[in-house]
Motif scaffolding. Structure first.
Motif, PDB file in Angstrom:
ATOM      1  N   THR A  50     -48.539 -92.614 -10.351  1.00  0.00           N
ATOM      2  CA  THR A  50     -47.276 -93.125 -10.869  1.00  0.00           C
ATOM      3  C   THR A  50     -47.262 -94.643 -10.830  1.00  0.00           C
ATOM      4  OG1 THR A  50     -46.121 -91.160 -10.101  1.00  0.00           O
ATOM      5  CG2 THR A  50     -44.776 -93.082 -10.557  1.00  0.00           C
ATOM      6  N   LEU A  51     -46.853 -95.252 -11.932  1.00  0.00           N
ATOM      7  CA  LEU A  51     -46.681 -96.699 -12.024  1.00  0.00           C
ATOM      8  C   LEU A  51     -45.213 -97.027 -11.828  1.00  0.00           C
ATOM      9  CD1 LEU A  51     -48.711 -97.485 -15.283  1.00  0.00           C
ATOM     10  CD2 LEU A  51     -49.546 -97.173 -12.960  1.00  0.00           C
ATOM     11  N   SER A  52     -44.929 -98.165 -11.211  1.00  0.00           N
ATOM     12  CA  SER A  52     -43.551 -98.617 -11.063  1.00  0.00           C
ATOM     13  C   SER A  52     -43.536-100.134 -10.959  1.00  0.00           C
ATOM     14  CB  SER A  52     -42.909 -97.986  -9.827  1.00  0.00           C
ATOM     15  OG  SER A  52     -43.573 -98.431  -8.663  1.00  0.00           O
ATOM     16  N   GLY A  53     -42.353-100.703 -10.980  1.00  0.00           N
ATOM     17  CA  GLY A  53     -42.194-102.144 -10.790  1.00  0.00           C
ATOM     18  C   GLY A  53     -42.879-102.984 -11.847  1.00  0.00           C
ATOM     19  N   MET A  54     -42.859-102.539 -13.092  1.00  0.00           N
ATOM     20  CA  MET A  54     -43.504-103.301 -14.156  1.00  0.00           C
ATOM     21  C   MET A  54     -42.683-104.546 -14.467  1.00  0.00           C
ATOM     22  SD  MET A  54     -44.216 -99.954 -14.206  1.00  0.00           S
ATOM     23  CE  MET A  54     -42.986 -99.102 -15.141  1.00  0.00           C
ATOM     24  N   ARG A  55     -43.392-105.667 -14.713  1.00  0.00           N
ATOM     25  CA  ARG A  55     -42.703-106.928 -15.019  1.00  0.00           C
ATOM     26  C   ARG A  55     -43.603-107.820 -15.857  1.00  0.00           C
ATOM     27  NH1 ARG A  55     -38.694-110.562 -13.765  1.00  0.00           N
ATOM     28  NH2 ARG A  55     -39.318-112.718 -13.582  1.00  0.00           N
ATOM     29  N   LEU A  56     -42.984-108.472 -16.837  1.00  0.00           N
ATOM     30  CA  LEU A  56     -43.626-109.525 -17.609  1.00  0.00           C
ATOM     31  C   LEU A  56     -42.772-110.768 -17.439  1.00  0.00           C
ATOM     32  CD1 LEU A  56     -45.721-110.525 -19.751  1.00  0.00           C
ATOM     33  CD2 LEU A  56     -44.023-109.884 -21.474  1.00  0.00           C
ATOM     34  N   GLY A  57     -43.356-111.829 -16.918  1.00  0.00           N
ATOM     35  CA  GLY A  57     -42.646-113.093 -16.733  1.00  0.00           C
ATOM     36  C   GLY A  57     -43.555-114.244 -17.097  1.00  0.00           C
ATOM     37  N   ALA A  67     -42.153-120.799  -9.816  1.00  0.00           N
ATOM     38  CA  ALA A  67     -40.912-120.939 -10.584  1.00  0.00           C
ATOM     39  C   ALA A  67     -40.899-119.978 -11.760  1.00  0.00           C
ATOM     40  CB  ALA A  67     -40.774-122.382 -11.065  1.00  0.00           C
ATOM     41  N   LEU A  68     -41.306-118.731 -11.520  1.00  0.00           N
ATOM     42  CA  LEU A  68     -41.330-117.722 -12.571  1.00  0.00           C
ATOM     43  C   LEU A  68     -39.989-117.743 -13.287  1.00  0.00           C
ATOM     44  CD1 LEU A  68     -43.354-115.533 -13.538  1.00  0.00           C
ATOM     45  CD2 LEU A  68     -42.118-113.933 -12.107  1.00  0.00           C
ATOM     46  N   GLU A  69     -40.008-118.102 -14.546  1.00  0.00           N
ATOM     47  CA  GLU A  69     -38.780-118.295 -15.312  1.00  0.00           C
ATOM     48  C   GLU A  69     -38.436-117.075 -16.140  1.00  0.00           C
ATOM     49  OE1 GLU A  69     -36.631-120.973 -15.425  1.00  0.00           O
ATOM     50  OE2 GLU A  69     -37.771-121.758 -13.753  1.00  0.00           O
ATOM     51  N   ASP A  70     -37.201-117.011 -16.533  1.00  0.00           N
ATOM     52  CA  ASP A  70     -36.716-115.920 -17.362  1.00  0.00           C
ATOM     53  C   ASP A  70     -36.623-116.349 -18.828  1.00  0.00           C
ATOM     54  OD1 ASP A  70     -36.546-114.418 -15.102  1.00  0.00           O
ATOM     55  OD2 ASP A  70     -34.395-114.639 -14.853  1.00  0.00           O
ATOM     56  N   ASP A  71     -37.568-117.171 -19.298  1.00  0.00           N
ATOM     57  CA  ASP A  71     -37.547-117.655 -20.673  1.00  0.00           C
ATOM     58  C   ASP A  71     -38.095-116.630 -21.653  1.00  0.00           C
ATOM     59  OD1 ASP A  71     -36.494-120.008 -19.828  1.00  0.00           O
ATOM     60  OD2 ASP A  71     -38.341-121.151 -19.990  1.00  0.00           O
ATOM     61  N   SER A  72     -38.950-115.745 -21.186  1.00  0.00           N
ATOM     62  CA  SER A  72     -39.596-114.802 -22.084  1.00  0.00           C
ATOM     63  C   SER A  72     -40.188-113.679 -21.253  1.00  0.00           C
ATOM     64  CB  SER A  72     -40.705-115.526 -22.857  1.00  0.00           C
ATOM     65  OG  SER A  72     -41.435-114.635 -23.647  1.00  0.00           O
ATOM     66  N   GLY A  73     -39.618-112.478 -21.363  1.00  0.00           N
ATOM     67  CA  GLY A  73     -40.194-111.371 -20.609  1.00  0.00           C
ATOM     68  C   GLY A  73     -39.235-110.221 -20.416  1.00  0.00           C
ATOM     69  N   TRP A  74     -39.572-109.380 -19.450  1.00  0.00           N
ATOM     70  CA  TRP A  74     -38.774-108.194 -19.156  1.00  0.00           C
ATOM     71  C   TRP A  74     -39.127-107.675 -17.771  1.00  0.00           C
ATOM     72  CZ3 TRP A  74     -42.176-104.344 -18.145  1.00  0.00           C
ATOM     73  CH2 TRP A  74     -43.419-104.378 -18.796  1.00  0.00           C
ATOM     74  N   GLU A  75     -38.291-106.779 -17.295  1.00  0.00           N
ATOM     75  CA  GLU A  75     -38.516-106.150 -15.999  1.00  0.00           C
ATOM     76  C   GLU A  75     -38.058-104.702 -16.094  1.00  0.00           C
ATOM     77  OE1 GLU A  75     -37.823-107.412 -11.435  1.00  0.00           O
ATOM     78  OE2 GLU A  75     -36.180-107.839 -12.799  1.00  0.00           O
ATOM     79  N   ALA A  76     -38.838-103.797 -15.544  1.00  0.00           N
ATOM     80  CA  ALA A  76     -38.478-102.378 -15.511  1.00  0.00           C
ATOM     81  C   ALA A  76     -38.277-101.982 -14.066  1.00  0.00           C
ATOM     82  CB  ALA A  76     -39.574-101.533 -16.154  1.00  0.00           C
ATOM     83  N   TRP A  77     -37.128-101.474 -13.726  1.00  0.00           N
ATOM     84  CA  TRP A  77     -36.852-101.045 -12.367  1.00  0.00           C
ATOM     85  C   TRP A  77     -36.491 -99.569 -12.393  1.00  0.00           C
ATOM     86  CZ3 TRP A  77     -33.673-103.245 -15.690  1.00  0.00           C
ATOM     87  CH2 TRP A  77     -32.405-102.719 -15.848  1.00  0.00           C
TER      88      TRP A  77
END
Length: 161
Positions: A50-57, A67-77
């Motif tokens: 099982t995969l979890s906690g996917m994130r693109l930042g 300083a991981l910014e929220d300019d372009s990406g997504w998060e799956a919780w």
């Protein structure tokens, strides 16, 4: 009693310092797909895992990764996926609960991090830029900080797992 408590605290402290962090493995690749879309591949060690906690930042060189910014990406919780998955980078599978932020496009001058947690107790990631993807030839992926063939990525995953 004080000595026992002190010994327990010392043992816990040494455990924390000695590497409680999960291993970080290069089990993620990105490549150029059709219709000018970049594609991600998340490959767990065990096909049924099982995969979890996917994130693109992303971040700029001036900001640095901290300083991981929220300019372009997504998060799956709370989202899980059993086994590997391939999808356009900015369009994760619809069954994931995804929150997007910023522009859903590769922005110049930014470094991206795509990561997931495996149920086997590890993290997996890839770092890349728009220029990294532009440099890929047909049949190549970007993984582990470099361009490689899909066969080499398969072997890398096998070696790390």
């Amino acid at each position: 009693m004080r000595r026992v408590g002190g010994a327990v605290c010392l043992a816990l402290g040494l455990t924390m310092v000695s590497g409680c962090s999960p291993p970080d493995l290069p089990l993620v690749a990105v490549r150029n797909g059709g219709h000018r879309q970049s594609v991600a591949e998340l490959r767990p060690c065990d096909g049924g895992e099982t995969l979890s906690g996917m994130r693109l930042g992303s971040w700029t060189p001036e900001e640095g990764e901290a300083a991981l910014e929220d300019d372009s990406g997504w998060e799956a919780w709370g989202a899980t996926n059993r086994g590997g998955v391939v999808f356009p980078i900015f369009f994760p599978p619809p069954e994931w609960r995804v929150q997007t932020f910023g522009r859903q496009a590769l922005l110049p001058g930014r470094t991206y991090a795509l990561a997931f947690h495996g149920s086997g107790g590890y993290m997996a990631h890839v770092y890349f830029t728009a220029d990294d993807l532009a440099s890929l030839r047909p049949g190549q992926v970007w993984a582990d900080g470099r361009a490689m063939s899909t066969k080499d990525f398969d072997e890398l995953v096998d070696d790390k797992c």
